[in-house]
Write a protein that holds these residues in place. Structure first.
Motif, short mmCIF file in Angstrom:
data_model
loop_
_atom_site.label_atom_id
_atom_site.label_comp_id
_atom_site.label_asym_id
_atom_site.label_seq_id
_atom_site.Cartn_x
_atom_site.Cartn_y
_atom_site.Cartn_z
N LYS A 69 0.84 -1.22 0.00
CA LYS A 69 0.00 0.00 0.00
C LYS A 69 0.86 1.25 0.00
O LYS A 69 0.58 2.22 -0.69
CB LYS A 69 -0.91 -0.01 1.24
CG LYS A 69 -2.27 -0.64 1.00
CD LYS A 69 -3.22 -0.25 2.09
CE LYS A 69 -4.55 -0.94 1.83
NZ LYS A 69 -5.46 -0.83 2.94
N LYS A 70 1.95 1.16 0.80
CA LYS A 70 2.82 2.34 0.88
C LYS A 70 3.40 2.64 -0.50
O LYS A 70 3.44 3.79 -0.93
CB LYS A 70 3.98 2.00 1.85
CG LYS A 70 4.18 3.04 2.94
CD LYS A 70 5.46 2.77 3.67
CE LYS A 70 5.37 3.32 5.07
NZ LYS A 70 6.51 2.98 5.87
N THR A 71 3.83 1.58 -1.18
CA THR A 71 4.44 1.78 -2.51
C THR A 71 3.42 2.41 -3.45
O THR A 71 3.75 3.31 -4.22
CB THR A 71 4.89 0.42 -3.09
OG1 THR A 71 5.52 -0.32 -2.08
CG2 THR A 71 5.84 0.64 -4.25
N VAL A 72 2.20 1.92 -3.37
CA VAL A 72 1.14 2.46 -4.24
C VAL A 72 0.95 3.94 -3.94
O VAL A 72 0.85 4.77 -4.85
CB VAL A 72 -0.17 1.68 -4.05
CG1 VAL A 72 -1.33 2.40 -4.71
CG2 VAL A 72 -0.04 0.27 -4.64
N TRP A 73 0.91 4.28 -2.65
CA TRP A 73 0.72 5.70 -2.27
C TRP A 73 1.87 6.56 -2.75
O TRP A 73 1.65 7.68 -3.26
CB TRP A 73 0.59 5.81 -0.74
CG TRP A 73 -0.82 5.52 -0.28
CD1 TRP A 73 -1.25 4.45 0.43
CD2 TRP A 73 -1.98 6.31 -0.56
NE1 TRP A 73 -2.60 4.51 0.62
CE2 TRP A 73 -3.08 5.64 0.04
CE3 TRP A 73 -2.20 7.52 -1.23
CZ2 TRP A 73 -4.37 6.12 -0.04
CZ3 TRP A 73 -3.50 8.00 -1.30
CH2 TRP A 73 -4.57 7.31 -0.71
N VAL A 102 3.91 10.64 -6.47
CA VAL A 102 4.91 11.06 -7.47
C VAL A 102 4.25 11.29 -8.82
O VAL A 102 4.56 12.25 -9.54
CB VAL A 102 6.03 9.99 -7.58
CG1 VAL A 102 6.86 10.19 -8.83
CG2 VAL A 102 6.90 10.00 -6.34
N ALA A 103 3.31 10.41 -9.19
CA ALA A 103 2.71 10.48 -10.53
C ALA A 103 1.63 11.54 -10.66
O ALA A 103 1.36 12.01 -11.76
CB ALA A 103 2.14 9.12 -10.91
N SER A 104 1.04 11.94 -9.55
CA SER A 104 -0.11 12.87 -9.66
C SER A 104 0.26 14.21 -10.30
O SER A 104 -0.53 14.72 -11.09
CB SER A 104 -0.81 13.05 -8.33
OG SER A 104 0.09 13.53 -7.38
N PRO A 105 1.45 14.81 -10.02
CA PRO A 105 1.76 16.06 -10.74
C PRO A 105 1.81 15.84 -12.25
O PRO A 105 1.39 16.69 -13.02
CB PRO A 105 3.13 16.48 -10.21
CG PRO A 105 3.32 15.73 -8.95
CD PRO A 105 2.53 14.49 -9.06
N VAL A 106 2.34 14.67 -12.64
CA VAL A 106 2.44 14.38 -14.08
C VAL A 106 1.04 14.32 -14.68
O VAL A 106 0.79 14.93 -15.72
CB VAL A 106 3.19 13.04 -14.30
CG1 VAL A 106 3.16 12.66 -15.76
CG2 VAL A 106 4.60 13.14 -13.78
N PHE A 107 0.13 13.62 -13.98
CA PHE A 107 -1.26 13.54 -14.47
C PHE A 107 -1.91 14.92 -14.47
O PHE A 107 -2.64 15.26 -15.40
CB PHE A 107 -2.10 12.60 -13.60
CG PHE A 107 -1.77 11.14 -13.81
CD1 PHE A 107 -1.45 10.33 -12.74
CD2 PHE A 107 -1.78 10.60 -15.08
CE1 PHE A 107 -1.13 8.99 -12.94
CE2 PHE A 107 -1.45 9.27 -15.28
CZ PHE A 107 -1.13 8.47 -14.21
#
Lengths: 237, 261
Positions: B47-51, B56-61
């Motif tokens: 779960k931690k890895t997913v978070w 990290v990916a949300s700014p890209v999206f």
């Protein structure tokens, strides 16, 4: 974040307004003509007229020019009005700014040729190979080689024109995914850089309308290598 | 599971056996708790890895979303429907007629730019040629054009072997041409450069049966190296095979246009 979203959403509307005011001329068309332009058929005729006028103006120069006819899906290079190489392209995407612009402004925009300011390409314009003269015939014999014809590079060319227009040509053949992804990332990060540069200066971000065309890669190479620096471009949208 | 010692035999043994049983159960319980605990820890780590990935990916999206909106928002502007028709008024009919007449004149002007006589078109990127008479294509085929080699001599002289682009004209026609080798032809082979009138400067047969001169030393000629046709291998001249060369030589006249791009 919401502020940036708001600014980015507003930018195209602002630039559309700017485009309409920049290219409109209140004295150019009579009231009757302005009304007539609302008719689709008449507007298409006037657009075609503007395109042909632009091509004739470009024909006065002695160098090779680029001509793009989006409605007929034709792209060609011409010299002195003579068509050297013409192809039908498979796909084109025109920015919404150009399709939503005021009709009079659009006609004024395409009535004279545009000029290529700079370009970016994944291929070399002049693929120069450096060769040091051999000292003797033995060394000369070792230097004999046949050009490498293996075509492994993806072909993409971008022309940055005056009047803030960008023309992008991409190969229609299957692209290597890794190359495409890296190209997309570079492009988006370039846009991001420009966006933040303008935001930090408290300026409304610049927005450049684009025309994206998909062609065979040999045709893109022929066009790109034939066009001189600062070539003229005529467009019909 | 170990056999339970019968409680009938001995009271102390009974207590021990019961305790042993309890111990077994207890051990099993601990094992189960440990297993569950381990699974939970593994899940938590995942779960931690997913978070972390999401953060990290949300700014890209977010920025992709921004540019998607920027590129497509104008589609929300609905076109204004005009009820006005040109057919309603004679003035507009006149306007349309004038525009159509103008279009015809402009197109005729452009059509006049195509030469009426014979001409040659060469694509130096794909090494192909087309021979025309007016708008009719007479012949097409492959050729060889400049290699874009930049040759540098020991005394820093440079030659760039490229075919010039633009509109050229046939300035001369020769049968059984003789090649007068320039300095670079010797330098390229590692040979000493002879004097201007030296016999070694004259090469017979290497240019084929015909040659058409385009000015500034550029020729359309034949070649001994037919396997290289279609490749950019020349020093700037245009090489053709024997049949194509003969047809072009016989078709083009002095003054005919040669378009190279």
């Amino acid at each position: 974040m919401i502020l940036v979203l708001g600014v980015v959403t507003y930018t195209p509307f602002y630039n559309l307004k700017k485009f309409n005011s920049l290219y409109s001329d209140s004295l150019k068309y009579s009231v009757v003509e302005k009304l007539a332009l609302k008719n689709h058929e008449y507007f298409e005729l006037k657009k075609h007229e503007a395109y042909l006028k632009s091509r004739l103006l470009a024909a006065k120069s002695d160098s090779i020019t680029l001509s793009i006819n989006i409605p007929d899906s034709i792209i060609s290079i011409e010299v002195q009005g003579f068509i050297l190489h013409q192809v039908k392209f498979k796909k084109a995407k025109v920015d919404f700014l150009l399709s939503k612009a005021n009709k009079e402004s659009l006609i004024t925009f395409i009535e004279t040729p545009l000029t290529i300011n700079t370009d970016f390409a994944t291929i070399k314009k002049e693929p120069v190979v450096y060769k040091k003269a051999p000292k003797d015939t033995i060394e000369a014999a070792k230097q004999i080689s046949v050009p490498d014809t293996v075509d492994y590079k993806k072909v993409m060319v971008k022309f940055y024109l005056d009047r803030d227009l960008i023309i992008e040509m991409k190969q229609s053949e299957k692209k290597p995914h890794k190359g495409q992804l890296i190209y997309n990332i570079k492009e988006e990060s370039e846009k991001l850089k420009l966006l933040f540069k303008d935001l930090f200066k408290l300026k409304i971000p610049e927005y450049h309308p684009r025309i994206q065309i998909e062609l065979d890669k040999n045709d893109i190479k022929s066009f790109y290598r034939a066009l001189p620096n600062h070539a003229l471009v005529t467009i019909k949208i | 599971m170990e056999p339970i010692i019968s409680p009938v035999i001995h009271n102390d043994l009974e207590i021990v056996s019961v305790n042993k049983e309890k111990g077994l159960v207890f051990n099993q319980l601990i094992k189960r708790i440990k297993n569950i605990g381990q699974k939970l820890i593994e899940k938590l780590l995942v779960k931690k890895t997913v978070w972390i990935l999401l953060i990290v990916a949300s700014p890209v999206f977010y920025f992709y979303l921004l540019f998607f909106i920027q590129d497509n928002i104008l589609v929300t502007i609905l076109p204004v429907k005009s009820e006005y028709s040109l057919n309603d008024d004679k003035t507009y009919e006149q306007l349309k007629k004038n525009t159509l007449n103008n279009l015809v004149l402009l197109q005729q002007k452009l059509n006049r730019k195509t030469p009426g006589s014979t001409y040659l078109v060469i694509n130096s990127s794909t090494n192909e040629f087309k021979l025309y008479s007016g708008i009719k294509e007479i012949r097409k085929g492959i050729c060889s054009t400049g290699s874009y080699t930049l040759l540098e001599s020991s005394d820093n002289k440079q030659w760039l072997f490229k075919t010039p682009r633009g509109v050229l004209r046939v300035q001369g026609k020769t049968e059984n041409p003789v090649w007068i080798k320039p300095d670079w032809a010797f330098i390229e082979e590692g040979l000493p450069v002879p004097s201007k009138g030296d016999n070694s400067r004259y090469e017979y047969g290497s240019l084929g049966d015909y040659a058409l001169s385009l000015g500034n030393g550029y020729l359309i000629h034949g070649t001994l190296y037919k396997r290289f046709l279609g490749l950019p291998v020349t020093h700037g001249c245009i090489r053709l095979n024997d049949e194509d060369l003969e047809e072009i030589y016989k078709t083009l006249n002095i003054g005919s246009k040669v378009f190279i791009y």
